[in-house]
Write an enzyme that holds these catalytic residues in place. Structure first.
Site, mmCIF file in Angstrom:
data_model
loop_
_atom_site.group_PDB
_atom_site.id
_atom_site.type_symbol
_atom_site.label_atom_id
_atom_site.label_comp_id
_atom_site.label_asym_id
_atom_site.label_seq_id
_atom_site.Cartn_x
_atom_site.Cartn_y
_atom_site.Cartn_z
ATOM 1 N N ARG A 69 33.530 9.922 82.657
ATOM 2 C CA ARG A 69 34.858 10.438 82.981
ATOM 3 C C ARG A 69 35.869 10.250 81.868
ATOM 4 O O ARG A 69 36.573 11.195 81.487
ATOM 5 C CB ARG A 69 35.387 9.770 84.261
ATOM 6 C CG ARG A 69 34.561 10.087 85.488
ATOM 7 C CD ARG A 69 34.964 9.249 86.664
ATOM 8 N NE ARG A 69 34.530 7.864 86.492
ATOM 9 C CZ ARG A 69 34.794 6.890 87.348
ATOM 10 N NH1 ARG A 69 35.519 7.135 88.427
ATOM 11 N NH2 ARG A 69 34.347 5.664 87.143
ATOM 12 N N SER A 70 36.004 9.038 81.357
ATOM 13 C CA SER A 70 37.084 8.800 80.383
ATOM 14 C C SER A 70 36.870 9.474 79.037
ATOM 15 O O SER A 70 37.831 10.002 78.479
ATOM 16 C CB SER A 70 37.390 7.304 80.241
ATOM 17 O OG SER A 70 36.278 6.571 79.819
ATOM 18 N N ASN B 269 32.965 4.091 80.337
ATOM 19 C CA ASN B 269 33.415 4.851 79.176
ATOM 20 C C ASN B 269 32.329 5.744 78.577
ATOM 21 O O ASN B 269 32.237 5.912 77.364
ATOM 22 C CB ASN B 269 34.011 3.920 78.113
ATOM 23 C CG ASN B 269 34.811 4.627 77.028
ATOM 24 O OD1 ASN B 269 34.786 4.215 75.872
ATOM 25 N ND2 ASN B 269 35.527 5.684 77.375
ATOM 26 N N CYS C 89 37.851 4.648 82.627
ATOM 27 C CA CYS C 89 36.916 4.652 83.753
ATOM 28 C C CYS C 89 36.133 3.347 83.699
ATOM 29 O O CYS C 89 36.564 2.400 83.030
ATOM 30 C CB CYS C 89 36.014 5.889 83.741
ATOM 31 S SG CYS C 89 34.798 5.967 82.406
ATOM 32 N N ASP D 95 33.044 9.302 90.066
ATOM 33 C CA ASP D 95 32.058 9.054 89.008
ATOM 34 C C ASP D 95 30.868 9.993 89.202
ATOM 35 O O ASP D 95 30.187 9.936 90.234
ATOM 36 C CB ASP D 95 31.604 7.598 89.081
ATOM 37 C CG ASP D 95 30.785 7.178 87.871
ATOM 38 O OD1 ASP D 95 30.338 8.057 87.091
ATOM 39 O OD2 ASP D 95 30.602 5.960 87.701
#
Length: 159
Positions: free
Chosen positions: A15-16, A12, A9, A120
């Site tokens: 989402r990621s 970090n 993403c 996001d």
């Protein structure tokens, strides 16, 4: 050598790292040997822990999460089998930094299911983080289905 996936993403922290935690958990539950990490295309939060709402959402669903934010490196394109972007903007950034000759599969993570971006949730409320979690579960199962060579009909029954 086991396959590997890098979830990406922007920063970090939302989402990621959630995607990393969910994909790791789902792969383990399914008995699939998969190395998973996450990173951001930007270095805004390098060294930071995930957003507390990401951690809270993972804990709510009994998903272990332990990550320190980092930025994508050129070496990632050789180290990972799959590099999966959370949205089109990050996908474009990944494609622009991708070294020639890279063997990694670089694509939108949502392309395994519905071609949707993972929005996001940073500036919103907890509902956004729950939506991200649900997408991560669907996208994790779809990626693992493809890795196992399951058909489209079999995929839809696992979601």
């Amino acid at each position: 050598m086991a396959p590997s996936a890098l979830i990406v993403c922007l920063g970090n922290i939302c989402r990621s790292p959630m995607g990393e935690a969910v994909l790791s958990h789902v792969a383990k539950q399914r008995g699939i040997d998969l190395t998973v990490d996450s990173a951001g295309t930007a270095g805004y939060h390098v060294g930071e822990e995930p957003d507390e709402r990401t951690v809270s959402t993972c804990r709510k669903h009994n998903i272990p999460i332990n990550h320190e934010a980092r930025q994508v490196t050129r070496e990632d394109f050789d180290a990972f089998t799959y590099i999966l972007a959370s949205d089109e903007s990050n996908l474009r950034n990944l494609e622009s930094m991708r070294p020639k000759g890279s063997k990694a599969v670089v694509k939108l993570w949502g392309s395994y299911v519905d071609n949707k971006a993972i929005a996001d949730p940073y500036y919103g409320g907890m509902n956004g983080f729950e939506t991200v979690y649900q997408q991560c579960v669907r996208y994790s199962n779809a990626l693992l289905d493809e890795m196992e060579g399951k058909s489209t009909t079999e995929k839809s029954s696992n979601l």
